[in-house]
Enzyme design. Sequence first.
Site, PDB file in Angstrom:
ATOM      1  N   SER A 254     -47.062 -16.625 -36.696  1.00 50.55           N
ATOM      2  CA  SER A 254     -46.171 -16.922 -37.616  1.00 50.55           C
ATOM      3  C   SER A 254     -46.758 -16.660 -39.013  1.00 50.55           C
ATOM      4  CB  SER A 254     -45.712 -18.420 -37.571  1.00 50.55           C
ATOM      5  OG  SER A 254     -46.878 -19.369 -38.182  1.00 50.55           O
ATOM      6  N   LYS A 255     -45.886 -16.875 -40.237  1.00 50.16           N
ATOM      7  CA  LYS A 255     -46.213 -16.631 -41.536  1.00 50.16           C
ATOM      8  C   LYS A 255     -47.628 -17.051 -41.753  1.00 50.16           C
ATOM      9  CE  LYS A 255     -42.874 -14.752 -43.720  1.00 50.16           C
ATOM     10  NZ  LYS A 255     -43.219 -13.500 -43.235  1.00 50.16           N
TER      11      LYS A 255
END
Length: 503
Positions: A254-255
């Site tokens: 994820s980010k």
Amino acid sequence: MDDVVRVRFAPSPTGHLHVGNVRTALFNWLLARRFGGTFIVRLEDTDAARSTRESERTIIEDLEWMGLRWDEGIETGGDHGPYRQSERLHIYRAHAVELMARGHAYRCFCLPEELEMDRYAALRDRRPPKYVGRCRDIPPEQARRRVEDGASSTIRFRIPSDREVVFNDVVRGEVRFSTEVLGDPILVRSDGSPAYNFAVVIDDALMRISHVIRGEDHLSNTPRQVLLYEAFGWTPPAFAHVSLVLGPDQSPLSKRHGATSVTEFRSQGYLPEALTNYLALIGWSPGEGHELLPLDELARRFQLEDVGHSAGVFDVEKLAWVNRHYLKLAEPERLVQLSIPFLRAKGWVLDPDVAALDFLASVVPLATASVDRLDQVPARLSFLFDYSATRALQVPATLAEAEAASVVIAALADVLAGSRPLIDRDAFRAAVAQVRERTGLKGKSLLHPIRLALTGEGEGLELDLAVPAIERGAALVGGGLVLMASAAARAAAFHQALGELGA
Ligand code: GLU
């Protein structure tokens, strides 16, 4: 697998294309190519609030950039369209009506508040929060009347009780689910839009999909889908649930871990063939010692059965290694075209003419030979486009041997003032020999000050490549590149700046 292979990628256009998703697309594509099958791209865009045309555009562009062309689907067309779920609502409606007529689906009039209360009660009593079945046995005639009277309703699937759903997953082997844990899922929402589990089955069946290859986050949806196939009397496709792509801390990528979307990797200057090749290696191997292979060769070797079910960690170092391999194979002209946006962002390149492009083709490969990604090219070429004598003097350790350095610089400025441009290695070496003769210095004490004065940097490319490049650049006037100072001008400026510093 002698039957026709028809596979699909069905992204929801609600954001960027995540590399985990595109890896799923890649596995579909590889299977289709391996067996001369058909790869389909369709869109799950029934979530009107979150789906955007912009996201659709990015997904299409990213897939095209990766080289994953599709044979059928959005834009391309085909015999099983339309390929956007929002254009297939009439198809879902007709099938929902059919299921109700056959007793496999029913109208549900439960209000959102009632469902919320049920959920709360289930959680309180530590029961699985599934639909309690309040509307399951409303006689169809009565349900129809309530609809006609304007009552809002959803359509639910009647999950058979006391059944075990078994299917063979190509990646994970036999998977079993008891229907006791499955509540009757909503097929059509009160606004008429189809739920994922319903639309996906209709689409896969009508599009004659042979293999559903998707992320394992959908594994728990599959028993509901298998039961829907059964209710329609259709044979389900083969299922293959591939593992998710994880970050180094073993949580889904994820980010937090950095770049996650194809768009981001693209804008960092990874080559598409590197990203596809690398993604294919997460959870699958084309064979020991055969990891670096072009797409068509990966397809030739691809076996869905060999895709591992354990989760794969996204390894940026390995991606960089793959990218370096493809950067070395790429043609100089292509590297130039791909690097121009990064150089333009620095203001160093505007609209290059033919001479400027030739020049770039001679220097960009010098930079790409030692970078992981193209966004690192400007830093490698700043010695050409962004020279400053005063900044050069601030490079750490510049004046470590101040005295010797200033002797070298004085000689260098003098030698270059009277020489012709150092357009090749021999000319550069001859100039260095003269400075050596005049100063009696050699090795690092000689070359370090020369490097600093001419490139403005304490380390970098070999000088007998860098200096002729500087001279070639300085010979270009205009042509769409920022002006570059010659070696002689740099030596003079550095000499002067050094003098001012000493003064
Ligand atoms: N839109 C779903 C997703 O992107 C598709 C799932 C499927 O392939 O069935 O996860």
